[in-house]
Motif scaffolding. Structure first.
Motif, PDB file in Angstrom:
ATOM      1  N   ALA A 362      29.504 -19.170  33.567  1.00  0.00           N
ATOM      2  CA  ALA A 362      29.746 -20.211  34.577  1.00  0.00           C
ATOM      3  C   ALA A 362      28.516 -20.341  35.457  1.00  0.00           C
ATOM      4  O   ALA A 362      28.386 -19.656  36.468  1.00  0.00           O
ATOM      5  CB  ALA A 362      30.978 -19.860  35.407  1.00  0.00           C
ATOM      6  N   GLU A 364      27.376 -23.347  36.903  1.00  0.00           N
ATOM      7  CA  GLU A 364      27.515 -24.313  38.000  1.00  0.00           C
ATOM      8  C   GLU A 364      28.845 -25.031  37.877  1.00  0.00           C
ATOM      9  O   GLU A 364      29.535 -24.957  36.854  1.00  0.00           O
ATOM     10  CB  GLU A 364      26.374 -25.334  37.956  1.00  0.00           C
ATOM     11  N   GLY A 365      29.207 -25.732  38.953  1.00  0.00           N
ATOM     12  CA  GLY A 365      30.415 -26.556  38.945  1.00  0.00           C
ATOM     13  C   GLY A 365      31.697 -25.765  38.853  1.00  0.00           C
ATOM     14  O   GLY A 365      32.671 -26.212  38.240  1.00  0.00           O
ATOM     15  N   VAL A 366      31.774 -24.583  39.434  1.00  0.00           N
ATOM     16  CA  VAL A 366      32.988 -23.771  39.390  1.00  0.00           C
ATOM     17  C   VAL A 366      33.903 -24.156  40.547  1.00  0.00           C
ATOM     18  O   VAL A 366      33.471 -24.234  41.696  1.00  0.00           O
ATOM     19  CB  VAL A 366      32.651 -22.267  39.472  1.00  0.00           C
ATOM     20  N   GLN A 367      35.169 -24.404  40.227  1.00  0.00           N
ATOM     21  CA  GLN A 367      36.138 -24.776  41.246  1.00  0.00           C
ATOM     22  C   GLN A 367      37.382 -23.903  41.140  1.00  0.00           C
ATOM     23  O   GLN A 367      37.766 -23.482  40.050  1.00  0.00           O
ATOM     24  CB  GLN A 367      36.551 -26.243  41.111  1.00  0.00           C
ATOM     25  N   GLY A 370      40.479 -26.996  42.902  1.00  0.00           N
ATOM     26  CA  GLY A 370      39.757 -28.183  43.317  1.00  0.00           C
ATOM     27  C   GLY A 370      38.678 -27.939  44.339  1.00  0.00           C
ATOM     28  O   GLY A 370      37.991 -28.880  44.764  1.00  0.00           O
ATOM     29  N   ILE A 371      38.501 -26.687  44.753  1.00  0.00           N
ATOM     30  CA  ILE A 371      37.502 -26.371  45.784  1.00  0.00           C
ATOM     31  C   ILE A 371      36.275 -25.739  45.118  1.00  0.00           C
ATOM     32  O   ILE A 371      36.398 -24.793  44.345  1.00  0.00           O
ATOM     33  CB  ILE A 371      38.072 -25.400  46.835  1.00  0.00           C
ATOM     34  N   ASP A 372      35.098 -26.272  45.391  1.00  0.00           N
ATOM     35  CA  ASP A 372      33.862 -25.698  44.849  1.00  0.00           C
ATOM     36  C   ASP A 372      33.622 -24.308  45.424  1.00  0.00           C
ATOM     37  O   ASP A 372      33.721 -24.089  46.640  1.00  0.00           O
ATOM     38  CB  ASP A 372      32.667 -26.595  45.205  1.00  0.00           C
ATOM     39  N   ILE A 373      33.316 -23.371  44.540  1.00  0.00           N
ATOM     40  CA  ILE A 373      33.019 -22.017  44.997  1.00  0.00           C
ATOM     41  C   ILE A 373      31.677 -21.584  44.445  1.00  0.00           C
ATOM     42  O   ILE A 373      31.141 -22.180  43.500  1.00  0.00           O
ATOM     43  CB  ILE A 373      34.092 -20.999  44.555  1.00  0.00           C
ATOM     44  N   HIS A 374      31.125 -20.530  45.055  1.00  0.00           N
ATOM     45  CA  HIS A 374      29.862 -19.971  44.609  1.00  0.00           C
ATOM     46  C   HIS A 374      30.091 -18.537  44.168  1.00  0.00           C
ATOM     47  O   HIS A 374      30.825 -17.778  44.803  1.00  0.00           O
ATOM     48  CB  HIS A 374      28.830 -20.008  45.741  1.00  0.00           C
TER      49      HIS A 374
END
Length: 376
Positions: A362, A364-367, A370-374
């Motif tokens: 993963a 990029e673009g992990v949610q 529906g919430i973007d996370i790092h």
């Protein structure tokens, strides 16, 4: 029957094309009693009513081959001398005019069919002057070299609607709409004889079931005295089980991806070539894929044996019934992850410190919900 042949008959179900003159059948209540019978001429109906009836009948020729539509092959001895085939031939040759044959057929269907609630048995007969088609596919409507005579049977549930508040546009007011009985699309049915090579084949019929999880074998036993292929949903479940049980510890993520990838490629290639014959895969084709993955010979022998026990030694299956070409699903008892099948390379399995893990790359673009996370 091929997709092209089925489509040719489907196109007959338009008021300007059809030669269907009347509709026979009966209404059966939840107690398996015939409440009423009808022999209704299409010419006495309005154009809108005729269109709706023809559209309902046409649904009996819809769906995917091997999933909703199946070829039923009669044994030679059945065609020569059997009660079930004589009855079908009588209905066809008399244009549904043989009253004794019609009543015998209706009673046979009612006695065999397990269906909740009320339903209609619809019978339509047609004679079709088959247009000549040259070797290059050109069609000449004014040149017919043969006549195809057949009848169609459709079993349609009749369901009670719920009362509702409706707006009546012409009266410009809101008013209550009472409950009413409505005819639903066909649940099952068949066409006899089959339209093979654009001509009648009395050794075959085309069978329809709306629900891929239910093939109504009891109905097929009574009408055809033939075994219908296992329902599509059951085929998939059975294939998955026998693959996992046969391969045991050799059933890895890579092996499953290889099998499903090969079947998906077959589906796409068949679609691109626009082949008329239904797509089917044999146990030998699956076995070759397993061999390429390095599966041991004893596991392959077990797979072959269990395939024969589940499906029969000579039955080929539709790949569309075995795989989900739209998603690769990885699941545990607590977690389910769906992956784009074209990006199966993002998933791998690994054992770390004695614990088994499913790893998904993963970048990029992990949610989460529906919430973007790092990921740190």
């Amino acid at each position: 029957m091929t997709e092209r042949e089925i489509a040719e008959i489907r196109r007959r179900y338009r008021p300007e094309k059809t030669n269907i003159t009347h509709l026979r059948g009966c209404y059966v209540n939840e107690k398996r009693e015939i409440v009423s019978q009808f022999d209704q001429p299409l010419s006495m109906m309005s154009e809108e009513e005729a269109e709706k009836i023809l559209a309902t009948l046409k649904r009996t020729l819809s769906g995917a081959q091997g999933r909703n539509l199946f070829d039923v092959e009669f044994a030679t001895q059945q065609v020569v001398d059997s009660e079930e085939h004589r009855l079908l031939m009588s209905l066809r040759s008399s244009g549904l005019g043989d009253e004794e044959a019609v009543q015998a057929f209706l009673q046979k269907v009612i006695a065999s069919l397990s269906m909740e609630g009320s339903y209609l048995i619809l019978l339509a007969h047609e004679t079709y002057d088959v247009p000549y088609r040259s070797a290059d596919g050109g069609r000449q409507d004014d040149a017919s070299d043969q006549v195809y005579t057949y009848f169609l049977c459709s079993i349609c549930p009749v369901k009670l609607t719920t009362p509702a508040l409706s707006y009546f546009i012409y009266e410009n007011k809101l008013s209550n709409r009472p409950a009413d009985w409505l005819v639903s699309p066909p649940e099952l049915g068949f066409l006899f004889p089959a339209f093979d090579s654009r001509s009648a084949n009395i050794y075959s019929a085309l069978y329809y079931t709306r629900n891929p999880a239910e093939n109504h074998q009891e109905f097929a036993d009574a009408v055809f005295n033939r075994e219908i292929p296992m329902p599509a949903a059951e085929q998939k479940e059975t294939f998955q089980s026998l693959l996992g049980e046969s391969l045991g510890e050799d059933c890895s993520l890579e092996v499953v991806q290889a099998v499903e990838g090969q079947l998906t490629e077959m589906i796409e290639a068949h679609k691109e070539r626009k082949e008329e014959e239904p797509l089917a895969v044999s146990k030998y084709a699956v076995k070759r894929v397993l061999e390429g993955c390095g599966v041991p010979e004893e596991r392959l022998s077990t797979f072959t044996q269990r395939y024969d026990e589940a499906f029969g030694p000579d039955l080929d299956l539709s790949p569309r019934n075995l795989v989900n070409a739209r998603a690769l699903e990885v699941a545990t008892p607590d977690v389910t992850v769906k992956v784009n099948p074209e990006r199966g390379d993002l998933v791998e399995t690994r054992v770390i410190d004695g614990i088994r893990y499913i790893l998904i790359r993963a970048e990029e673009g992990v949610q989460v919900n529906g919430i973007d996370i790092h990921i740190s």
